[in-house]
Design an enzyme around this catalytic site. Structure first.
Site, PDB file in Angstrom:
ATOM      1  N   CYS A  21     -60.941  40.720 -59.406  1.00 14.53           N
ATOM      2  CA  CYS A  21     -61.027  41.062 -57.998  1.00 14.53           C
ATOM      3  C   CYS A  21     -62.091  40.677 -57.365  1.00 14.53           C
ATOM      4  CB  CYS A  21     -60.850  42.681 -57.930  1.00 14.53           C
ATOM      5  SG  CYS A  21     -59.774  43.565 -59.053  1.00 14.53           S
ATOM      6  N   GLU A  68     -57.642  47.158 -47.155  1.00 16.42           N
ATOM      7  CA  GLU A  68     -57.558  45.724 -47.321  1.00 16.42           C
ATOM      8  C   GLU A  68     -56.270  45.071 -47.339  1.00 16.42           C
ATOM      9  OE1 GLU A  68     -61.574  46.076 -50.392  1.00 16.42           O
ATOM     10  OE2 GLU A  68     -59.302  45.284 -51.163  1.00 16.42           O
TER      11      GLU A  68
END
Length: 127
Positions: A21, A68
């Site tokens: 990530c 996000e």
């Protein structure tokens, strides 16, 4: 390949998630950011291909909110590597069927965004 986030991460520490990530640096192209983060976090690189993107919003226990747009890339790798202990507590190779089953019976062990990824119909092509 999934990994367990380092226990000291500012949120979701100790939870299992996708291979890596991260966020692009200012002015950094997405493909460059994806390749950079894979090396920084997992200690290896490979060809990565764009699969899909999605939006999620989540509130965390520490008061942080994430709002996000996540871009999902897929690649194949075979070989040795050494993970970054600042990012990764553990990792394991698992098949998609096993992950999907475990998320169903133990969702608390996985990150919010990983569970969102697994809900996507695009993932069916990866099984």
């Amino acid at each position: 390949l999934i990994h367990q986030r380092a226990l000291h991460k500012y949120h979701s520490g100790g939870l299992w998630t996708n291979t890596c990530c991260g966020h692009p640096n200012e002015g950094e192209e997405m493909q460059a950011a994806v390749n950079r983060r894979l090396i920084e976090e997992m200690g290896f690189g490979c060809e990565l291909n764009y699969s899909f993107k999605f939006h999620y919003k989540a509130d965390f226990e520490n008061g942080l909110t994430e709002n996000e747009i996540d871009h999902v890339y897929v690649g194949e790798f075979e070989g040795d590597f050494k993970v970054n202990p600042d990012e990764v507590a553990d990792y394991k190779w698992v098949d998609m069927e096993t992950v999907l089953h475990d998320v169903t019976i133990s969702p608390e062990k996985y990150t919010v965004w990983f569970k969102e990824i697994l809900k996507r119909e695009e993932v069916e092509n990866l099984v």
